[in-house]
Design an enzyme around this catalytic site. Structure first.
Site, PDB file in Angstrom:
ATOM      1  N   HIS A   1      -5.572   4.281  -1.257  1.00 20.38           N
ATOM      2  CA  HIS A   1      -6.479   5.424  -1.407  1.00 20.38           C
ATOM      3  C   HIS A   1      -6.832   5.582  -2.879  1.00 20.38           C
ATOM      4  O   HIS A   1      -7.997   5.795  -3.214  1.00 20.38           O
ATOM      5  CB  HIS A   1      -5.818   6.683  -0.853  1.00 20.38           C
ATOM      6  CG  HIS A   1      -6.716   7.860  -0.747  1.00 20.38           C
ATOM      7  ND1 HIS A   1      -7.912   7.832  -0.066  1.00 20.38           N
ATOM      8  CD2 HIS A   1      -6.608   9.123  -1.255  1.00 20.38           C
ATOM      9  CE1 HIS A   1      -8.502   9.017  -0.149  1.00 20.38           C
ATOM     10  NE2 HIS A   1      -7.727   9.820  -0.864  1.00 20.38           N
TER      11      HIS A   1
ATOM     12  N   PHE B   1      -7.745  15.974   1.868  1.00 21.23           N
ATOM     13  CA  PHE B   1      -7.400  17.376   1.675  1.00 21.23           C
ATOM     14  C   PHE B   1      -6.979  17.965   3.029  1.00 21.23           C
ATOM     15  O   PHE B   1      -7.570  17.662   4.068  1.00 21.23           O
ATOM     16  CB  PHE B   1      -8.601  18.167   1.150  1.00 21.23           C
ATOM     17  CG  PHE B   1      -8.831  18.045  -0.335  1.00 21.23           C
ATOM     18  CD1 PHE B   1      -8.045  17.245  -1.140  1.00 21.23           C
ATOM     19  CD2 PHE B   1      -9.858  18.769  -0.945  1.00 21.23           C
ATOM     20  CE1 PHE B   1      -8.258  17.149  -2.504  1.00 21.23           C
ATOM     21  CE2 PHE B   1     -10.086  18.677  -2.304  1.00 21.23           C
ATOM     22  CZ  PHE B   1      -9.293  17.873  -3.086  1.00 21.23           C
TER      23      PHE B   1
ATOM     24  N   GLU C   1       1.261   8.279  -3.509  1.00 19.41           N
ATOM     25  CA  GLU C   1       0.940   7.101  -2.702  1.00 19.41           C
ATOM     26  C   GLU C   1       1.839   5.917  -3.068  1.00 19.41           C
ATOM     27  O   GLU C   1       2.270   5.165  -2.197  1.00 19.41           O
ATOM     28  CB  GLU C   1      -0.532   6.735  -2.880  1.00 19.41           C
ATOM     29  CG  GLU C   1      -1.008   5.665  -1.921  1.00 19.41           C
ATOM     30  CD  GLU C   1      -2.504   5.416  -1.990  1.00 19.41           C
ATOM     31  OE1 GLU C   1      -3.020   4.704  -1.115  1.00 19.41           O
ATOM     32  OE2 GLU C   1      -3.159   5.915  -2.932  1.00 19.41           O
TER      33      GLU C   1
ATOM     34  N   LYS D   1     -11.782   2.298  -5.456  1.00 21.37           N
ATOM     35  CA  LYS D   1     -12.411   3.500  -6.007  1.00 21.37           C
ATOM     36  C   LYS D   1     -12.607   3.374  -7.519  1.00 21.37           C
ATOM     37  O   LYS D   1     -13.379   4.134  -8.106  1.00 21.37           O
ATOM     38  CB  LYS D   1     -11.577   4.737  -5.700  1.00 21.37           C
ATOM     39  CG  LYS D   1     -11.642   5.206  -4.255  1.00 21.37           C
ATOM     40  CD  LYS D   1     -10.886   6.506  -4.063  1.00 21.37           C
ATOM     41  CE  LYS D   1     -10.946   7.000  -2.620  1.00 21.37           C
ATOM     42  NZ  LYS D   1     -10.130   6.185  -1.713  1.00 21.37           N
TER      43      LYS D   1
ATOM     44  N   HIS E   1     -15.046   7.868  -5.522  1.00 20.79           N
ATOM     45  CA  HIS E   1     -14.530   8.419  -4.275  1.00 20.79           C
ATOM     46  C   HIS E   1     -15.713   8.835  -3.397  1.00 20.79           C
ATOM     47  O   HIS E   1     -16.380   9.828  -3.679  1.00 20.79           O
ATOM     48  CB  HIS E   1     -13.626   9.612  -4.566  1.00 20.79           C
ATOM     49  CG  HIS E   1     -12.779  10.010  -3.401  1.00 20.79           C
ATOM     50  ND1 HIS E   1     -13.092   9.702  -2.090  1.00 20.79           N
ATOM     51  CD2 HIS E   1     -11.600  10.707  -3.344  1.00 20.79           C
ATOM     52  CE1 HIS E   1     -12.169  10.189  -1.294  1.00 20.79           C
ATOM     53  NE2 HIS E   1     -11.256  10.792  -2.027  1.00 20.79           N
TER      54      HIS E   1
ATOM     55  N   CYS F   1     -11.264  13.313   3.173  1.00 17.29           N
ATOM     56  CA  CYS F   1     -11.332  11.959   2.621  1.00 17.29           C
ATOM     57  C   CYS F   1     -10.697  10.911   3.520  1.00 17.29           C
ATOM     58  O   CYS F   1     -10.774   9.714   3.229  1.00 17.29           O
ATOM     59  CB  CYS F   1     -10.682  11.935   1.238  1.00 17.29           C
ATOM     60  SG  CYS F   1     -11.339  13.212   0.150  1.00 17.29           S
TER      61      CYS F   1
END
Length: 416
Positions: free
Chosen positions: A300, A397, A311, A333, A338, A161
Site C-alpha cells: 500500500h 480509512f 504495514e 505510489k 495515491h 483506499c
C-alpha cells in the site's frame, strides 16, 4: 469451486493512459507528479499532485454524453474499454453471467463542488438534474455495465483506499462460487480539486513537499504524507475453463483474497498491525503458499508516517521475519501517487505485470532508510525477479484491509 484468471487489463493513470505506457513508466522509475493545474493551488499548502495528462474522453464517449458523465466515470469507461479490447471477451459471455464491480472511494466530488457553487450563486432551481447520477459512487459500475450489456452481478464497492482491491476480491469470490462467468473489476477516482486537496491536507494526510522528485517517498525517513493521484484501473476476471476454451490470453490466476477490519480509528491503522497481518495470512492460506515459492509484494505504501511503519510490521508478522527480509516489496505510489479508490486496481495491474514480465517496479525517491521500515523496498531501480506469486495490498480509512494474491497458472495446486 471455480478457478479465476485475469484475461484483460486497462488503466488511466498519472504515468500513462494505457497499460503499455503505464508499465514502461513504472519499470523506468518515472513519476507523474507536477504542480497542480486543475485549479489555482497557489494558496494551498499542498501544491503537487499526480494528474492524468492528455486524456481525451471523446475517444471513449459520445461528445453529447461527455458533459453529463463525471470525470471518474470517464476514466472508468476508458480503462474498461482497454481491458475489454485486451481480453477479446465481447460477445463470448452471456449478459446474465457477466458482471461489473468497479468502485470509487469518493465518487463525483468534482461535480458536487461545481453544483454547490451553482446553488450558492444562482439558487437551488439551477442545480443540474444530472447532479445525483454524476455524484454517486456506483455510477461508473452502472455505466460500464450499460456499455457492455453486463446484466449479471454488479457490486461497486466503497471502502476508501481499499475500494478497488475489495472490488477485485469480491469479484473473485463471485466467480469462484459460480455466480458469474466474467466480471470487470477495479476502481476509479477523480478528486484533484480544491475541496479534495484541501480536505486531505487538513486531515494531515497529504505531503506539502515542493519538489516533485521528493514528494511521494514511501518507507523513507523523510516521508510526510501522500501525493494525490487520479485515474482508473480495470481487470477482466474470468472463469478458468471458459478462458481456456476460447483460447484467451491468461495473465495469471487469482488464488487468494484477504479482507479484515482494524475496528480501531477513522484514519489511523492499528499500531500492532494485528488485522492487516491477519488479512495477509488469509490471502496466503487460501492460496496455499509453498515454502519454495518466490513472492513479490506491491505494498500500500502511502508515504505517510503511520501507514508505512504499520504495514512493514504487518508483513513481518504475516510472513515471519526470515521470509519478510528476503522478498522484494515496492510501492508504486512513489510514481502514481495515491489514486484513492483506484489505487488497488492499478497496483493489482502492476503486480500482474510483475508476474508476467519478471520485472519488479521500484520504490523511487528512496534515500534515507527508516529503522522501523527496514525491509527490502526495491529502492529507485527496477529489478528482475522471477516471482511465482504477487500480493497486492490496500488499506483504507476506517480500518479496511484488503489483499489479493496472484500466481502464475502453472503454480496452482490442482487439489485446491
Amino acid at each position: 469451486m471455480k478457478r479465476v484468471v485475469i484475461t484483460g487489463l486497462g488503466c488511466i493513470s498519472p504515468v500513462g493512459n494505457d497499460i503499455k505506457t503505464f508499465w514502461e513508466s513504472l519499470t523506468q522509475g518515472k513519476h507523474g507528479f507536477s504542480e497542480i493545474t486543475k485549479f489555482d493551488a497557489s494558496n494551498m499548502k499542498a501544491k503537487i499532485a499526480g494528474e492524468v495528462k492528455n486524456f481525451s474522453p471523446e475517444n471513449y464517449i459520445e461528445k453529447s454524453e461527455i458533459k453529463r458523465t463525471e470525470l471518474y466515470c470517464q476514466y472508468a469507461i476508458a480503462a474498461a474499454t482497454e481491458a475489454m479490447d485486451d481480453s477479446k471477451l465481447a460477445d463470448s459471455v452471456s449478459p446474465e453471467r457477466f458482471g461489473v464491480y468497479i468502485g470509487s472511494g469518493i465518487g463525483g466530488l468534482g461535480t458536487m463542488v461545481a453544483q454547490t457553487e451553482t446553488m450558492l450563486n444562482r439558487g437551488p432551481d439551477r442545480i443540474s438534474p444530472f447532479l445525483i447520477p454524476m455524484m454517486i459512487a456506483n455510477m461508473a459500475s452502472g455505466l460500464v455495465a450499460m456499455r457492455y450489456n453486463a446484466r449479471g452481478v454488479n457490486l461497486p464497492v466503497v471502502s476508501a483506499c481499499a475500494t478497488a482491491t475489495h472490488a477485485i476480491g469480491e469479484a473473485f469470490r463471485a466467480i469462484k462460487f459460480g455466480y458469474a462467468d466474467a466480471i470487470l473489476a477495479g476502481g476509479a477516482e477523480a478528486s484533484i480539486n480544491m475541496l479534495g486537496i484541501g480536505a486531505f491536507t487538513t486531515a494531515l494526510a497529504l505531503s506539502t513537499a515542493s519538489d516533485p522528485d521528493n514528494a511521494s517517498i514511501p518507507f523513507d525517513m523523510r516521508r510526510n504524507g501522500f501525493i494525490m493521484g487520479e485515474g482508473a484501473g480495470v481487470l477482466v476476471l474470468e472463469e478458468y475453463e471458459r478462458a481456456v476454451k476460447r483460447s484467451a490470453k491468461i495473465y495469471c490466476e487469482i488464488s487468494g483474497y484477504g479482507n479484515t477490519c482494524d475496528a480501531f480509528h477513522i484514519t489511523s491503522p492499528r499500531p500492532d498491525a494485528a488485522e492487516t497481518s491477519r488479512m495477509i495470512k488469509l490471502a496466503l492460506e487460501e492460496s496455499q503458499l509453498l515454502p519454495d515459492e518466490k513472492i513479490y509484494i506491491n505494498a500500500h505504501g502511502t508515504s505517510t508516517p503511520l501507514n508505512d511503519k504499520s504495514e512493514t510490521l504487518a508483513i513481518k508478522k504475516a510472513l515471519g521475519e526470515e521470509l519478510a527480509y528476503k522478498i522484494p516489496i515496492s510501492s508504486t505510489k512513489s510514481m502514481t501517487g495515491h489514486m484513492l479508490g483506484a489505487a488497488g486496481a492499478v497496483e493489482a495491474i502492476a503486480a500482474v505485470k510483475a508476474l508476467e514480465t519478471g520485472i519488479v517496479p521500484p520504490t523511487i525517491g528512496y534515500k534515507e532508510p527508516d529503522p522501523e521500515c527496514d525491509l527490502y523496498y526495491v529502492p529507485n531501480t527496477a529489478r528482475t525477479f522471477d516471482a511465482n506469486k504477487a500480493l497486492s495490498l490496500s488499506l483504507g480509512f476506517g480500518g479496511h484491509n484488503a489483499g489479493i494474491l496472484f500466481n502464475k497458472p502453472e503454480v496452482r495446486n490442482e487439489n485446491n
